[in-house]
Design an enzyme around this catalytic site. Structure first.
Site, PDB file in Angstrom:
ATOM      1  N   ASP A  10       0.858  -1.182   0.000  1.00 54.01           N
ATOM      2  CA  ASP A  10       0.000   0.000   0.000  1.00 54.01           C
ATOM      3  C   ASP A  10       0.898   1.238   0.000  1.00 54.01           C
ATOM      4  O   ASP A  10       1.726   1.406   0.904  1.00 54.01           O
ATOM      5  CB  ASP A  10      -0.902  -0.016   1.235  1.00 54.01           C
ATOM      6  CG  ASP A  10      -1.988   1.046   1.183  1.00 54.01           C
ATOM      7  OD1 ASP A  10      -2.315   1.503   0.080  1.00 54.01           O
ATOM      8  OD2 ASP A  10      -2.498   1.418   2.256  1.00 54.01           O
ATOM      9  N   ASP A 125      -3.234   2.627  -5.899  1.00 53.53           N
ATOM     10  CA  ASP A 125      -2.170   2.717  -4.906  1.00 53.53           C
ATOM     11  C   ASP A 125      -1.953   1.454  -4.088  1.00 53.53           C
ATOM     12  O   ASP A 125      -1.233   1.487  -3.085  1.00 53.53           O
ATOM     13  CB  ASP A 125      -2.424   3.891  -3.964  1.00 53.53           C
ATOM     14  CG  ASP A 125      -3.705   3.724  -3.154  1.00 53.53           C
ATOM     15  OD1 ASP A 125      -4.505   2.823  -3.476  1.00 53.53           O
ATOM     16  OD2 ASP A 125      -3.918   4.502  -2.204  1.00 53.53           O
ATOM     17  N   GLU A 126      -2.527   0.324  -4.491  1.00 59.75           N
ATOM     18  CA  GLU A 126      -2.314  -0.891  -3.718  1.00 59.75           C
ATOM     19  C   GLU A 126      -2.354  -2.131  -4.609  1.00 59.75           C
ATOM     20  O   GLU A 126      -3.056  -2.168  -5.623  1.00 59.75           O
ATOM     21  CB  GLU A 126      -3.330  -1.025  -2.587  1.00 59.75           C
ATOM     22  CG  GLU A 126      -4.765  -1.139  -3.048  1.00 59.75           C
ATOM     23  CD  GLU A 126      -5.724  -1.421  -1.901  1.00 59.75           C
ATOM     24  OE1 GLU A 126      -5.404  -2.267  -1.043  1.00 59.75           O
ATOM     25  OE2 GLU A 126      -6.809  -0.806  -1.872  1.00 59.75           O
TER      26      GLU A 126
END
Length: 400
Positions: A10, A125-126
């Site tokens: 993350d 974003d992950e």
């Protein structure tokens, strides 16, 4: 049997961190992302950039993300900007720049794939990473048999930082459920490993909200039943949970509390739908704000067409989403005789959807959605001229 190891990576305060690369003078300061274009920093009389502040914001926008310094004031993603201004009026406000965030996202994922190619993309974003085979190739030492696994994760973190100048947090665990929880435990720039024997010490004391899939309503109901922690949830009789939360969700709660999850890392998935929507700064009326609404609809259709082009997809169904004053939400879909991918064709189909909605109330949100996705045909196919239902004449304001 080779032990299974899954990583959840993350990026730390991703949008805000990308902005801090652009404006390093803001490092360590409370900053939120969520403003409009007019909130771009402007040169001051002394040539130094002047930044907008939350206290000067008016409108109903929400925070996309915030730096850790801003979070210390209770400012967080999803919070209304005007409410956030009450908590931290001098917090710096920056507009969103999705092109910059998408570019950074591509760089960090490419950096991970250089080391570990088995990736499940979970958003901008992950990601999840299956490290099982790579970890088996890394040797530990007598006092730290998992040292090779941890060094592998550290190598990934270093590669991400080298490619993006950004930090990320990684959770390592035998499954996706625990890896997701682990990645949140030592943010920012964390590296956390959870073994099955760590469950009672590291996981059970956490709030039930730490489980991905336990939302606010479920957490509120659990807490009303006296269940505040994952450990308390694990102690519940599964039949009791099923009786109160249903067969599927109740059984899942029991399994999750015990850290059990056999979901694989899925490296590819087909897009089900693509959508774009926007919330207006003020409620708009179909008559008085006809031109502005028309421009917004066209812009949403153009953005949708760009996304389809990037993914080389066409859509058989175009839909709209409208939210009116009082938060009443209406959706309409138009299934076409042939797939479309051009902005003009999408705009035409969205216009047909609008003709089936009573637009007498003021609007606060508008969205456009493409579904029934398939590979783009070789030649452009325009929407067929489907005859709309002759219902509301006011909808003619939005000429398709």
């Amino acid at each position: 049997m080779t032990p299974r190891w899954i990583a959840h990576l993350d990026m730390d305060a991703f949008y805000a961190s990308v902005e801090l690369l652009r404006y390093p003078q803001l490092k360590g300061l409370p900053v939120v992302i969520g403003g409009r274009r007019e909130h771009q920093p402007q040169p001051g009389p002394d040539g130094q950039l002047q930044f907008a502040r939350l206290k000067d914001y008016t409108g109903r926008g929400v925070i996309t993300t915030a730096t850790y310094a801003a979070r210390a004031f209770g400012v967080r993603s999803g919070l209304g900007l005007m409410k956030a201004a009450q908590l931290s009026p001098d917090c710096i406000l920056l507009p969103v720049d999705f092109e910059a965030y998408r570019a950074a996202s591509r760089r960090f994922k490419a950096a991970v794939r250089e080391i570990a190619p088995v990736i499940e993309d979970r958003g901008i974003d992950e990601i999840y990473i299956d490290l099982t085979e790579l970890a088996a190739q890394r040797e530990g030492v007598a006092h730290d048999p998992l040292g090779g696994l941890k060094q592998l994760a550290q190598d990934i973190k270093n590669n991400v930082r080298g490619a993006t100048q950004l930090t990320c947090s990684i959770g390592l665990a035998p499954n996706k459920l625990l890896a997701k929880i682990a990645s949140e435990l030592d943010k920012p720039d964390g590296l956390t490993l959870i073994r099955p024997e760590d469950l009672t010490v590291r996981i059970w004391p956490l709030s039930v909200r730490a489980i991905n899939g336990v939302g606010p309503k479920a957490a509120e109901r659990l807490e009303s039943l006296g269940i505040h922690t994952i450990g308390a949830l694990a102690a519940c009789d599964p039949a009791w949970l099923i009786q109160r939360f249903g067969k599927a969700y109740g059984a899942w709660l029991h399994e999750s509390a015990h850290g059990r999850d056999d979901r694989p890392v899925i490296t590819h998935s087909e897009s089900v739908s693509i959508s774009h929507e926007t919330t207006f700064e003020r409620d708009l009326h179909a008559v008085r704000d006809k031109a502005e609404l028309g421009r917004i609809l066209t812009s949403l259709c153009e953005a949708l067409a760009q996304d389809l082009a990037k993914k080389k997809l066409a859509a058989r169904t175009i839909g709209i989403k409208l939210r009116f004053e009082g938060f009443k939400t209406v959706t309409r879909d138009q299934t076409l005789d042939a797939p479309v991918f051009e902005a003009r064709a999408i705009r035409h189909a969205a216009g047909l959807c609008l003709k089936r909605v009573d637009l007498s109330l003021r609007l606060r949100l508008m969205g456009v959605r493409a579904s029934g996705l398939q590979a783009t045909p070789l030649q452009s196919v325009r929407s067929p001229l489907v005859k709309p239902r002759p219902r509301i004449s006011i909808a003619d304001l939005f000429d398709p």
